[in-house]
Scaffold this motif. Structure first.
Motif, mmCIF file in Angstrom:
data_model
loop_
_atom_site.group_PDB
_atom_site.id
_atom_site.type_symbol
_atom_site.label_atom_id
_atom_site.label_comp_id
_atom_site.label_asym_id
_atom_site.label_seq_id
_atom_site.Cartn_x
_atom_site.Cartn_y
_atom_site.Cartn_z
ATOM 1 N N MET A 204 0.723 -1.303 -0.105
ATOM 2 C CA MET A 204 0.098 0.053 0.042
ATOM 3 C C MET A 204 0.745 1.298 -0.111
ATOM 4 S SD MET A 204 -3.327 -0.319 -0.334
ATOM 5 C CE MET A 204 -3.845 0.991 0.527
ATOM 6 N N TYR A 347 -14.145 1.376 3.062
ATOM 7 C CA TYR A 347 -12.913 0.460 3.244
ATOM 8 C C TYR A 347 -13.299 -1.172 3.808
ATOM 9 C CZ TYR A 347 -11.240 5.200 2.912
ATOM 10 O OH TYR A 347 -10.900 6.300 2.684
ATOM 11 N N PHE A 363 -8.484 -0.837 2.619
ATOM 12 C CA PHE A 363 -8.571 -0.864 0.927
ATOM 13 C C PHE A 363 -9.874 -0.766 0.435
ATOM 14 C CE2 PHE A 363 -8.171 -2.661 -2.914
ATOM 15 C CZ PHE A 363 -6.801 -2.256 -3.511
ATOM 16 N N CYS A 365 -13.450 -0.644 -1.029
ATOM 17 C CA CYS A 365 -14.699 -1.352 -1.376
ATOM 18 C C CYS A 365 -15.653 -1.034 -1.849
ATOM 19 C CB CYS A 365 -14.914 -2.564 -0.275
ATOM 20 S SG CYS A 365 -16.055 -1.672 1.143
ATOM 21 N N SER A 413 -9.424 -7.426 -6.846
ATOM 22 C CA SER A 413 -9.968 -6.027 -6.633
ATOM 23 C C SER A 413 -9.416 -5.193 -7.831
ATOM 24 C CB SER A 413 -9.457 -5.607 -5.414
ATOM 25 O OG SER A 413 -8.153 -5.391 -5.106
ATOM 26 N N ILE A 417 -10.513 -1.099 -8.563
ATOM 27 C CA ILE A 417 -9.903 0.125 -8.560
ATOM 28 C C ILE A 417 -9.717 0.681 -9.942
ATOM 29 C CG2 ILE A 417 -7.723 0.964 -7.978
ATOM 30 C CD1 ILE A 417 -9.255 0.110 -5.454
ATOM 31 N N GLN A 446 -6.390 6.899 -0.323
ATOM 32 C CA GLN A 446 -6.781 5.448 -0.509
ATOM 33 C C GLN A 446 -6.908 5.043 -2.080
ATOM 34 O OE1 GLN A 446 -7.095 2.978 1.628
ATOM 35 N NE2 GLN A 446 -6.543 3.879 3.392
ATOM 36 N N GLY A 450 -4.534 2.256 -3.648
ATOM 37 C CA GLY A 450 -5.047 1.433 -4.295
ATOM 38 C C GLY A 450 -4.893 1.128 -5.595
ATOM 39 N N SER A 451 -4.550 1.945 -6.436
ATOM 40 C CA SER A 451 -4.118 2.022 -7.838
ATOM 41 C C SER A 451 -2.617 1.646 -7.884
ATOM 42 C CB SER A 451 -4.352 3.401 -8.514
ATOM 43 O OG SER A 451 -3.984 3.334 -9.752
ATOM 44 N N PHE A 453 -1.102 0.020 -5.903
ATOM 45 C CA PHE A 453 -0.888 -1.586 -5.202
ATOM 46 C C PHE A 453 -0.604 -2.385 -6.308
ATOM 47 C CE2 PHE A 453 -2.389 -5.363 -3.686
ATOM 48 C CZ PHE A 453 -2.120 -5.551 -2.474
#
Length: 562
Positions: A204, A347, A363, A365, A413, A417, A446, A450-451, A453
């Motif tokens: 992250m 999240y 993360f 959701c 995921s 994202i 976030q 997330g991107s 990640f």
């Protein structure tokens, strides 16, 4: 240049005793024959603006601003050698070490606290032109680079010469910068934590040592290390040394020297802990991803889409009615010409693969967006919900029972994202000056994390914008609407309900994570998901109305909303 052995009795170490001490550092460094290097680089000015003369901001030469090395000559002793560039910010060191002091000496002014620092008490020279004292002098340093008489041509030579004294050690630094690659690496062999053991993917946080440590240490353990952060760029130190920034403690040379040294110690502690825990970072990869049974995939997706669409239509109607009621009391002409989105994120909790269920990161959701595209295309709510693979998994999962999401299932995921990131990319390219708003910076961070990640790179994702030459990070494009230490629920009660008399949020905000972690087929699935999605959408609507209040409201009188 300062060379000293670090003692347990130092005040800095009393603050770090829970996680770091010189004896621990000495034992590790000596046994493994390791040295740790820190280099903070900046750039030398080629020119500064001069009244009545064309100014061209040409490429400039990178130079070291602060360098340091930590090593252990003995299993019980740790030594730090370091030096800050002897610029006019440090009058005593400038006069003592910088050869330019012979032609342009710095006057020494002693006060009861220490020696007054800063170049704004005298002049500086650039390309043989003399710039007298004025309020812009420190700003020019942080924008256009270090002036000629502040630059010490021997500073880099002293740094390289010192590093060569430790050539028998395995020298580690955090990352390879362009300066290190061009000027240091050809002369000194270095190892880089970024690239050799720190993960660039499926993690992250990919920027600072402090953030990487979150993957292998608990937040309470790291509290003592969060007090003195090192600089991400040389410009930050230059800006702190501006005499106008009294709160940073750099008004006097001795204080500035103390703070830089203290921050170096803290950064060395972080880097040392990364080296001690380097084997743990190999855990950040997907190992055994559970097999899924996708027989009812279409059914689940259809029911989720139907539920989301019902909420979307109901809340869009609610927003339309609200805007129609208040449009006479807002600057609607300005609103018509604006293009923006207001985003909210919910999240799920994902345990770190190194820490068991006790330590987890958040993360995304659910994404909810209120998008305003002018009168022609109007206002819309765009909602995206992650379809967790848990709906299709028949394997026993102790984490799911605890309402936690399995790290090894994170690969599922990616499309979720990417869908949100693509929406933002599309709108930024479609409308010039398109803006993104959130209530709180955490939602934007976030999305970025997330991107990143899934990106196998230490570089942050950047977004192209219509009629803009330079792509930017999403955190630099977005705007935070929040008031420090004030929750959105307080804004609803104290601001929106006071402004729109008779308005209510509707359903109360709920704790989304336990509701979201409900498997399809459970008797509470539809209720839990409806509450979770609606809560996120309602947060977005409240943030949207607060944006209208802050930027488009006419007058301060309350509006009768009934």
């Amino acid at each position: 240049m300062e060379e000293s052995e670090l003692e347990e009795s130092e005040r800095s170490f009393s603050e770090l005793q829970e996680i770091f001490s010189p004896s621990i550092a000495a034992d590790f460094l000596f046994k493994n024959r390791i040295g740790i290097v820190i280099i903070l680089d900046y750039f030398k000015a080629r020119d500064w603006p001069w009244k009545g003369r064309p100014f061209t901001n040409e490429p400039v030469e990178n130079i070291p601003l602060v360098w340091a090395i930590l090593s252990a000559p003995h299993s019980r002793r740790v030594r730090m050698v370091w030096e800050a560039h002897p610029a006019k910010c440090f009058p005593i060191r400038y006069n003592q070490y910088n050869p330019n002091a012979k032609g342009h000496p710095m006057p020494i002014v002693k006060e009861h606290i220490g020696t007054l620092g800063g170049c704004s008490r005298t002049f500086v020279t650039i390309s043989n032109r003399r710039y007298e004292v004025n309020e812009k002098t420190p700003q020019y340093c942080s924008i256009f680079g270090l002036p000629d008489d502040c630059y010490d041509p021997n500073f880099e030579k002293r740094m390289i010469g010192t590093f060569r004294r430790y050539s028998e050690l395995e020298l580690w630094c955090f990352e390879k910068t362009s300066y290190i690659s061009e000027r240091v690496e050809p002369q000194i062999g270095l190892h880089y934590m970024k690239g050799e053991f720190l993960p660039s993917r499926y993690f992250m946080y990919i920027d600072t040592p402090e953030h990487f440590l979150k993957g292998v240490h608990g937040s309470k353990q790291l509290e003592s290390l969060s007090g003195e952060l090192w600089y991400s760029a040389g410009r930050e130190l230059i800006e702190e040394m501006n005499l106008d920034n009294k709160e940073f403690g750099f008004r006097f040379e001795e204080q500035a020297h103390y703070y830089i040294r203290k921050r170096l110690i803290y950064e060395f502690a972080r880097l040392l802990l990364l080296l001690v825990k380097r084997d743990s970072f190999s855990s950040f990869s997907f190992t055994t991803t559970p097999k899924l049974c996708l027989d009812n995939e279409q059914e689940i997706q259809a029911n989720l889409n139907s539920l989301t669409m019902t909420i979307k239509r109901d809340k869009e109607r609610h927003v339309f009615e609200t805007v129609n009621k208040i449009h006479k009391y807002i600057d609607f002409q300005s609103l018509k010409n604006s293009r923006f989105m207001v985003m909210d994120v919910e999240y799920m909790h994902v345990p770190y693969p190194t820490g068991g269920a006790a330590r987890f990161f958040n993360f995304p959701c659910i994404f909810s967006n209120v998008v305003w595209q002018g009168v022609r295309e109007g206002l819309s709510i765009k909602t995206s919900v992650f379809v967790i693979p848990c709906h299709f998994c028949e394997q026993p999962c102790s984490l799911f029972k605890k309402k936690l999401f399995n790290y090894n299932c994170m690969a599922h995921s990616f499309e979720f994202i990417e869908k949100q990131a693509s929406l933002i990319e599309e709108l930024l390219l479609k409308y010039e000056g398109f803006k993104i708003f959130t209530y709180g910076r955490s939602d934007i961070f976030q999305l970025e994390q997330g991107s990143d990640f899934f990106s196998d790179s230490f570089e942050r994702r950047r977004y192209e914008r219509r009629n803009r030459k330079r792509a930017q990070r999403i955190v630099d494009i977005s705007e935070d609407l929040s008031i420090p230490e004030k929750a959105l629920s307080e804004i609803e009660q104290e601001v929106l309900e006071g402004w729109l008399v008779g308005w209510t949020r509707g359903k109360k905000k709920v704790n989304v994570n336990p509701r979201f972690m409900t498997r399809y087929g459970d008797s509470k699935w539809e209720t839990n998901y409806e509450e979770a999605i609606a809560s996120c959408v309602l947060d977005t609507i409240s943030s949207f109305l607060y944006l209208i209040y802050k930027k488009y409201r006419i007058g301060s009188s309350p509006i009768n909303f009934l």
